[in-house]
Design an enzyme around this catalytic site. Sequence first.
Site, PDB file in Angstrom:
ATOM      1  N   CYS A   1      23.464   7.389  -6.196  1.00 54.29           N
ATOM      2  CA  CYS A   1      24.094   8.361  -6.965  1.00 54.29           C
ATOM      3  C   CYS A   1      23.850   8.729  -8.178  1.00 54.29           C
ATOM      4  CB  CYS A   1      25.890   7.663  -7.154  1.00 54.29           C
ATOM      5  SG  CYS A   1      27.692   8.233  -7.520  1.00 54.29           S
TER       6      CYS A   1
ATOM      7  N   THR B   1      25.746  10.327  -1.759  1.00 49.17           N
ATOM      8  CA  THR B   1      27.010   9.686  -0.102  1.00 49.17           C
ATOM      9  C   THR B   1      27.019  10.766   1.581  1.00 49.17           C
ATOM     10  OG1 THR B   1      28.544   8.452  -2.014  1.00 49.17           O
ATOM     11  CG2 THR B   1      29.468   8.774   0.495  1.00 49.17           C
TER      12      THR B   1
ATOM     13  N   ASP C   1      28.505  18.652  -4.667  1.00 47.41           N
ATOM     14  CA  ASP C   1      28.451  17.504  -5.048  1.00 47.41           C
ATOM     15  C   ASP C   1      30.568  16.780  -4.717  1.00 47.41           C
ATOM     16  OD1 ASP C   1      27.621  13.955  -5.859  1.00 47.41           O
ATOM     17  OD2 ASP C   1      29.577  15.031  -7.679  1.00 47.41           O
ATOM     18  N   SER C   2      30.685  15.067  -4.558  1.00 47.83           N
ATOM     19  CA  SER C   2      31.578  14.825  -4.612  1.00 47.83           C
ATOM     20  C   SER C   2      32.457  15.419  -6.171  1.00 47.83           C
ATOM     21  CB  SER C   2      31.926  13.174  -4.171  1.00 47.83           C
ATOM     22  OG  SER C   2      31.680  12.483  -5.362  1.00 47.83           O
TER      23      SER C   2
ATOM     24  N   CYS D   1      24.386  14.808  -4.458  1.00 45.25           N
ATOM     25  CA  CYS D   1      25.932  14.100  -3.877  1.00 45.25           C
ATOM     26  C   CYS D   1      24.738  12.799  -3.003  1.00 45.25           C
ATOM     27  CB  CYS D   1      27.006  14.820  -2.890  1.00 45.25           C
ATOM     28  SG  CYS D   1      28.120  13.372  -2.718  1.00 45.25           S
TER      29      CYS D   1
ATOM     30  N   GLU E   1      34.911  10.067 -13.048  1.00 47.48           N
ATOM     31  CA  GLU E   1      35.356  11.156 -12.627  1.00 47.48           C
ATOM     32  C   GLU E   1      36.164  10.576 -14.164  1.00 47.48           C
ATOM     33  OE1 GLU E   1      35.860  13.133 -10.234  1.00 47.48           O
ATOM     34  OE2 GLU E   1      33.480  12.711 -10.031  1.00 47.48           O
TER      35      GLU E   1
ATOM     36  N   HIS F   1      26.271  10.424  -9.913  1.00 44.65           N
ATOM     37  CA  HIS F   1      26.865  10.248 -10.866  1.00 44.65           C
ATOM     38  C   HIS F   1      27.319   9.047 -12.162  1.00 44.65           C
ATOM     39  CE1 HIS F   1      30.602  11.782  -8.925  1.00 44.65           C
ATOM     40  NE2 HIS F   1      31.231  11.735  -9.869  1.00 44.65           N
TER      41      HIS F   1
HETATM   42  N1  DGL Z   1      27.736  11.295  -6.626  1.00 53.53           N
HETATM   43  C1  DGL Z   1      27.878  10.907  -5.345  1.00 53.53           C
HETATM   44  C2  DGL Z   1      27.055  10.527  -5.020  1.00 53.53           C
HETATM   45  O1  DGL Z   1      24.966  10.384  -5.475  1.00 53.53           O
HETATM   46  C3  DGL Z   1      28.922  10.335  -4.906  1.00 53.53           C
HETATM   47  C4  DGL Z   1      30.793   8.897  -5.485  1.00 53.53           C
HETATM   48  C5  DGL Z   1      31.824   9.322  -4.967  1.00 53.53           C
HETATM   49  O2  DGL Z   1      32.022  10.647  -4.906  1.00 53.53           O
HETATM   50  O3  DGL Z   1      32.294   8.007  -4.754  1.00 53.53           O
HETATM   51  O4  DGL Z   1      27.250   9.189  -4.271  1.00 53.53           O
END
Ligand code: DGL
Length: 280
Positions: free
Chosen positions: A198, A82, A17-18, A80, A166, A200
Amino acid sequence: MPTEMKTRRTQSIGVFDSGFGGLSVLKEIVKALPEYDYVYLGDNARAPYGSRSKEVVYEFTKQAVDFLFTHGCDLVVLACNTASAEALRKIQREYLPKKYGPHKRVLGVIVPAIEETVVRTTNGRVGVIATQGTVRSGAFSRELNKASPGIQVFEQACPLLAPLVEAGEHRSKTADLMLARYLTPLLRKRIDTLVLGCTHYGHLEGKIRKIVGQNVAIISEGKIVAKKLQQYLVRHSELEGALARRSKLKFYSTDIGERFDDLGTIFFGAPVVSKKAKLG
Ligand code: DGL
């Protein structure tokens, strides 16, 4: 024969993931499939991905996949959305065949979420909260309409949520305010299902539940992806047969270890000790 089996079982499952979002997915995967070894990579130093261009997300995701492949993983889950929306298809169709061949696999989180959403909605009105990049890609609307033609999809970009997580502010009053602002327009559309598009946002699920109430189904990807991965491994015994079964967990972050470990431990719900990763 048993010795041969032992030497073949060397591979880990990579989860990327990011940043911290993928830990909400890894946590459920480990619960469902505790016997395997896992390598987690968070690109925290370059998060969030959601406000970056498609080209940049593709480059970063490729680097992450390369890193996990060289750290003992034949199978990588992009935890992730994205990256799944903006890079997965190109990686599967162009990058893997050209650079690695068929023994390396990369999976995403969007298709599992879609499959669950279409069976959960009864009024056909679905809300999706996601990053700007994911909303811009149109992936959820496109795939939901493919899976269930005529379904009504209302997408809401939430650029402030991933940075909030984050920063470790997921329990703050600010999180409540942001969530109310993003969710109220969707509730006005009379949605009966809300996709947390997302990873997160998995860390904000309790707060989201409080706002949407009990009558809206929440599609949170952790458990869904874990179940789909389990089914995938049953269908792909050649991959499963190469997976080590030592229940080992390794964590890497592109950011400094201490911060990742402190917040990661909270998000993962068990001790996280990371090493620094250098990508690209
Ligand atoms: N957790 C990520 C997602 O599912 C990316 C969040 C991010 O880095 O903007 O999209």
